[in-house]
Design a protein around this motif. Structure first.
Motif, PDB file in Angstrom:
ATOM      1  N   ASP A   1       5.287   4.398   2.021  1.00 15.38           N
ATOM      2  CA  ASP A   1       5.725   5.782   2.720  1.00 15.38           C
ATOM      3  C   ASP A   1       6.106   5.553   4.324  1.00 15.38           C
ATOM      4  O   ASP A   1       5.924   5.760   5.058  1.00 15.38           O
ATOM      5  CB  ASP A   1       4.458   6.259   3.002  1.00 15.38           C
ATOM      6  CG  ASP A   1       4.961   7.997   4.152  1.00 15.38           C
ATOM      7  OD1 ASP A   1       5.857   8.531   4.107  1.00 15.38           O
ATOM      8  OD2 ASP A   1       3.505   8.736   4.147  1.00 15.38           O
TER       9      ASP A   1
ATOM     10  N   LYS B   1       4.028  11.323   1.616  1.00 15.83           N
ATOM     11  CA  LYS B   1       4.921  11.389  -0.132  1.00 15.83           C
ATOM     12  C   LYS B   1       6.686   9.954   0.334  1.00 15.83           C
ATOM     13  O   LYS B   1       6.642   9.920   1.721  1.00 15.83           O
ATOM     14  CB  LYS B   1       5.198  12.359  -0.272  1.00 15.83           C
ATOM     15  CG  LYS B   1       6.671  13.263   1.612  1.00 15.83           C
ATOM     16  CD  LYS B   1       6.919  14.420   0.302  1.00 15.83           C
ATOM     17  CE  LYS B   1       7.623  14.999   1.779  1.00 15.83           C
ATOM     18  NZ  LYS B   1       8.523  16.596   1.206  1.00 15.83           N
TER      19      LYS B   1
ATOM     20  N   GLU C   1       3.143  11.109  -4.290  1.00 15.01           N
ATOM     21  CA  GLU C   1       1.902  12.208  -3.143  1.00 15.01           C
ATOM     22  C   GLU C   1       1.586  10.902  -3.349  1.00 15.01           C
ATOM     23  O   GLU C   1       0.648   9.653  -5.019  1.00 15.01           O
ATOM     24  CB  GLU C   1       1.921  13.224  -4.390  1.00 15.01           C
ATOM     25  CG  GLU C   1       2.018  14.230  -3.239  1.00 15.01           C
ATOM     26  CD  GLU C   1       3.377  14.903  -4.404  1.00 15.01           C
ATOM     27  OE1 GLU C   1       3.271  14.493  -5.290  1.00 15.01           O
ATOM     28  OE2 GLU C   1       4.858  15.178  -4.032  1.00 15.01           O
ATOM     29  N   ARG C   2      -0.051  10.273  -2.646  1.00 19.12           N
ATOM     30  CA  ARG C   2      -0.600   9.733  -2.815  1.00 19.12           C
ATOM     31  C   ARG C   2      -2.032   9.351  -3.988  1.00 19.12           C
ATOM     32  O   ARG C   2      -2.103   8.516  -4.417  1.00 19.12           O
ATOM     33  CB  ARG C   2      -1.649   9.536  -1.333  1.00 19.12           C
ATOM     34  CG  ARG C   2      -2.752   8.496  -1.388  1.00 19.12           C
ATOM     35  CD  ARG C   2      -3.915   8.855   0.036  1.00 19.12           C
ATOM     36  NE  ARG C   2      -3.367   8.595   1.169  1.00 19.12           N
ATOM     37  CZ  ARG C   2      -2.315   8.027   1.644  1.00 19.12           C
ATOM     38  NH1 ARG C   2      -3.200   7.080   0.983  1.00 19.12           N
ATOM     39  NH2 ARG C   2      -1.714   7.779   2.722  1.00 19.12           N
TER      40      ARG C   2
ATOM     41  N   SER D   1       0.594  -1.127  -0.262  1.00 20.42           N
ATOM     42  CA  SER D   1      -0.633   0.183  -0.055  1.00 20.42           C
ATOM     43  C   SER D   1       0.461   1.397  -0.064  1.00 20.42           C
ATOM     44  O   SER D   1       2.194   1.325   0.403  1.00 20.42           O
ATOM     45  CB  SER D   1      -0.924   0.078   1.093  1.00 20.42           C
ATOM     46  OG  SER D   1      -0.031  -0.269   1.937  1.00 20.42           O
ATOM     47  N   PHE D   2       0.199   2.500  -0.363  1.00 20.66           N
ATOM     48  CA  PHE D   2       0.854   3.532  -0.286  1.00 20.66           C
ATOM     49  C   PHE D   2       1.461   4.144   1.663  1.00 20.66           C
ATOM     50  O   PHE D   2       2.848   4.172   1.506  1.00 20.66           O
ATOM     51  CB  PHE D   2      -0.004   4.530   0.381  1.00 20.66           C
ATOM     52  CG  PHE D   2       0.917   6.534  -0.115  1.00 20.66           C
ATOM     53  CD1 PHE D   2       1.238   6.896  -2.247  1.00 20.66           C
ATOM     54  CD2 PHE D   2       0.556   6.980   1.057  1.00 20.66           C
ATOM     55  CE1 PHE D   2       1.495   7.869  -1.376  1.00 20.66           C
ATOM     56  CE2 PHE D   2       1.499   7.864   1.250  1.00 20.66           C
ATOM     57  CZ  PHE D   2       1.901   8.602  -0.206  1.00 20.66           C
TER      58      PHE D   2
ATOM     59  N   GLN E   1      -2.771   5.906  -6.793  1.00 19.81           N
ATOM     60  CA  GLN E   1      -2.935   5.253  -6.450  1.00 19.81           C
ATOM     61  C   GLN E   1      -3.525   5.518  -8.277  1.00 19.81           C
ATOM     62  O   GLN E   1      -4.052   4.819  -8.673  1.00 19.81           O
ATOM     63  CB  GLN E   1      -4.587   6.637  -6.285  1.00 19.81           C
ATOM     64  CG  GLN E   1      -4.861   6.086  -5.003  1.00 19.81           C
ATOM     65  CD  GLN E   1      -5.411   6.782  -3.099  1.00 19.81           C
ATOM     66  OE1 GLN E   1      -6.051   7.862  -3.613  1.00 19.81           O
ATOM     67  NE2 GLN E   1      -5.616   6.403  -2.170  1.00 19.81           N
TER      68      GLN E   1
END
Length: 108
Positions: A31, A37, A82-83, A26-27, A87
């Motif tokens: 991170d 970020k 960035e998210r 996942s993000f 995505q």
């Protein structure tokens, strides 16, 4: 009865193993410092950790050479992911994987 139970256990075990191996990070996994970020270092560290885990599990790492590079995902070229960039990239990957798949699709 024993044979049916054995088959059921094998199917369930295989399904669980496959689902665990299919999860993409996942993000938040990328991170590492939770600053909202992903830096190039965090990106590479997470990628290396994932590849090591898969190798230790004896899993094939198909298409590693085709994996996107940090710059492919950093569409605003600010040196961070960035998210929304993350995505958007995931969505594009899902769409590409969905093309041409399925029974009878794109056969002729």
């Amino acid at each position: 009865m024993k044979r049916t139970l054995l088959i059921a256990v094998l199917v369930i075990t295989g399904t669980l193993m496959a689902s665990q191996g299919m999860q993409r990070p996942s993000f938040a996994d990328f991170d590492k410092n939770a600053d909202g970020k992903i830096s190039p270092q965090e990106f590479e560290q997470t990628r290396q950790e994932r590849m090591k885990k898969m190798a230790e599990a004896g899993r094939m790492m198909r298409h590693v050479g085709n994996a996107p590079q940090f710059g492919d995902i950093d569409t605003n070229h600010d040196g961070y992911l960035e998210r929304n960039e993350f995505q958007k990239h995931r969505q594009q990957c899902r769409q590409r994987r969905g093309q041409g798949m399925g029974m009878g699709r794109n056969r002729y």
